[in-house]
Design a protein around this motif. Sequence first.
Motif, short mmCIF file in Angstrom:
data_model
loop_
_atom_site.label_atom_id
_atom_site.label_comp_id
_atom_site.label_asym_id
_atom_site.label_seq_id
_atom_site.Cartn_x
_atom_site.Cartn_y
_atom_site.Cartn_z
N ALA A 171 1.12 -1.17 0.28
CA ALA A 171 0.55 0.16 0.04
C ALA A 171 0.79 1.15 0.12
CB ALA A 171 -0.89 -0.08 1.11
N VAL A 172 2.20 1.21 0.79
CA VAL A 172 2.65 2.78 0.84
C VAL A 172 3.54 2.66 -0.50
CG1 VAL A 172 4.77 2.98 2.39
CG2 VAL A 172 3.12 2.48 3.62
N LYS A 173 4.13 1.31 -0.89
CA LYS A 173 5.04 1.93 -2.15
C LYS A 173 4.15 2.33 -3.93
CE LYS A 173 6.88 -1.29 -5.35
NZ LYS A 173 7.48 -2.54 -5.79
N GLU A 174 2.73 1.40 -3.50
CA GLU A 174 1.87 2.09 -4.42
C GLU A 174 1.46 3.48 -4.47
OE1 GLU A 174 -1.94 0.55 -7.46
OE2 GLU A 174 -1.57 -0.26 -5.40
N SER A 175 1.11 3.81 -3.10
CA SER A 175 1.36 5.36 -2.50
C SER A 175 2.25 6.53 -3.47
CB SER A 175 0.60 6.03 -1.46
OG SER A 175 0.78 6.78 -1.01
N VAL A 176 4.07 5.83 -3.03
CA VAL A 176 4.10 6.69 -3.29
C VAL A 176 4.23 7.29 -4.67
CG1 VAL A 176 6.95 7.08 -3.40
CG2 VAL A 176 5.51 5.98 -1.47
N GLN A 177 4.55 5.74 -5.61
CA GLN A 177 4.11 4.72 -7.39
C GLN A 177 3.34 6.45 -7.38
OE1 GLN A 177 4.06 1.27 -7.69
NE2 GLN A 177 5.71 1.12 -7.85
N LEU A 178 2.07 6.40 -6.89
CA LEU A 178 1.37 7.06 -7.85
C LEU A 178 0.67 8.76 -7.74
CD1 LEU A 178 -2.13 5.02 -6.68
CD2 LEU A 178 -1.64 5.04 -8.80
N VAL A 179 1.56 8.97 -6.85
CA VAL A 179 1.47 10.92 -6.14
C VAL A 179 2.47 11.17 -7.04
CG1 VAL A 179 2.75 11.99 -4.79
CG2 VAL A 179 1.24 10.17 -3.61
N PHE A 180 3.79 10.06 -7.31
CA PHE A 180 5.06 10.22 -8.59
C PHE A 180 4.14 10.81 -9.52
CE2 PHE A 180 7.35 10.96 -4.53
CZ PHE A 180 8.17 11.88 -4.96
N ARG A 181 3.84 9.60 -9.72
CA ARG A 181 2.54 9.32 -10.92
C ARG A 181 2.19 10.15 -11.81
NH1 ARG A 181 -0.03 4.26 -11.61
NH2 ARG A 181 1.72 3.43 -10.94
N GLU A 182 1.33 10.77 -10.49
CA GLU A 182 -0.33 11.60 -10.77
C GLU A 182 -0.01 12.63 -9.94
OE1 GLU A 182 -2.96 9.31 -11.91
OE2 GLU A 182 -3.41 9.76 -14.57
N PRO A 183 0.70 13.55 -9.79
CA PRO A 183 0.96 14.46 -9.18
C PRO A 183 -0.17 15.30 -8.13
CG PRO A 183 2.39 16.04 -10.19
CD PRO A 183 1.48 14.47 -11.10
N GLN A 184 -1.19 15.35 -9.60
CA GLN A 184 -1.87 16.58 -9.68
C GLN A 184 -3.49 16.55 -8.51
OE1 GLN A 184 -1.77 14.45 -12.16
NE2 GLN A 184 -3.77 13.83 -12.91
#
Length: 239
Positions: free
Chosen positions: A164-177
Motif C-alpha cells: 500500500a505504501v509502495k503504491e502510494s508513492v508511485q501514484l503520487v509521483f505518477r499523477e501529482p495533480q
Amino acid sequence: MSDSFETYKSNIRLVVLFSIPFIIAFLIPLLAPLPTYVSAGGIFLRSASLFANATPIGFSLMAIAVFFSLLFLSLAFVLISLIVKSRRTHVRIGKMVFKEIEKYISRVFIVLLIYTFVLIIANVLGYYSGYEALATSVVGFFGFIAIFYAPSAIVVDGKGIARAVKESVQLVFREPQYFIIWLVGAIIAISAVDFVIITLTGSFISSYIVLVVNSLFILPYFIIFQAEAYMKKFKLLKH
C-alpha cells in the motif's frame, strides 16, 4: 473533485455518522493531561513543554492517548473509504463492514502509528539539535506523501501495508495533480472555515467549533477525495 462531492452529498448521513470517531480521536489527546492546543481544526502537542517536564508517567499517558486516538482515526478512515468502495463496486457497506473491517483498521492503524513514530523521532532529534520545527515539517511532509494513498489502497484493494505504501508513492509521483489539489483544497477549506468562525464568534471557543466542523464535514470530504483519486488508477473508472 466533482466525483468526490457527488459521493459526499449522496451519502451525507453516513459520512457524518462515520466521522464521529474523528471527534473521539481528537478529544482523547485534548482531554488527556498533556500539553496540547487546538488550532486550524486540529490538535497539536506542545513538545517543548513535554520535554521540559518529561516523566515516565507523562510519556506513558502520551503513548496511551496517541494509541487510542490513532485507533479511532483508523476506524473513521476505513468507514469513509468504504463509502467510496461501495459506490464504485455496487456492494452494500453492511457486508463489507462485517467481513473486512478488522483487517482494514489494523493495517491503517499500523500505517498511522509508524508515521506518528517517525514524526516523534524527527521532533525529538530536531529539539535537541535546535531545528525542531524544520525537521518535523520536512519529515512530516515527505512521510505524508508516502502514506497519502495507503489507507485507500488497503480498503479498496485489500493490499498489505508494504504494498500500500509502495503504491502510494508511485501514484503520487505518477499523477501529482491529485495530491496537489488535495493539499491546496484542504488548506483553503480549513482556512476559510477557521476565518469565518473566528470572525463570527470572536472567542477562544471558536477553535473548538472549527475542530468539530473540520471533523464532521471537511476532513471526511478529503478522505473521500483520496479514495476517489486512488480509484482513478483503474482505467475503466478514469474514463
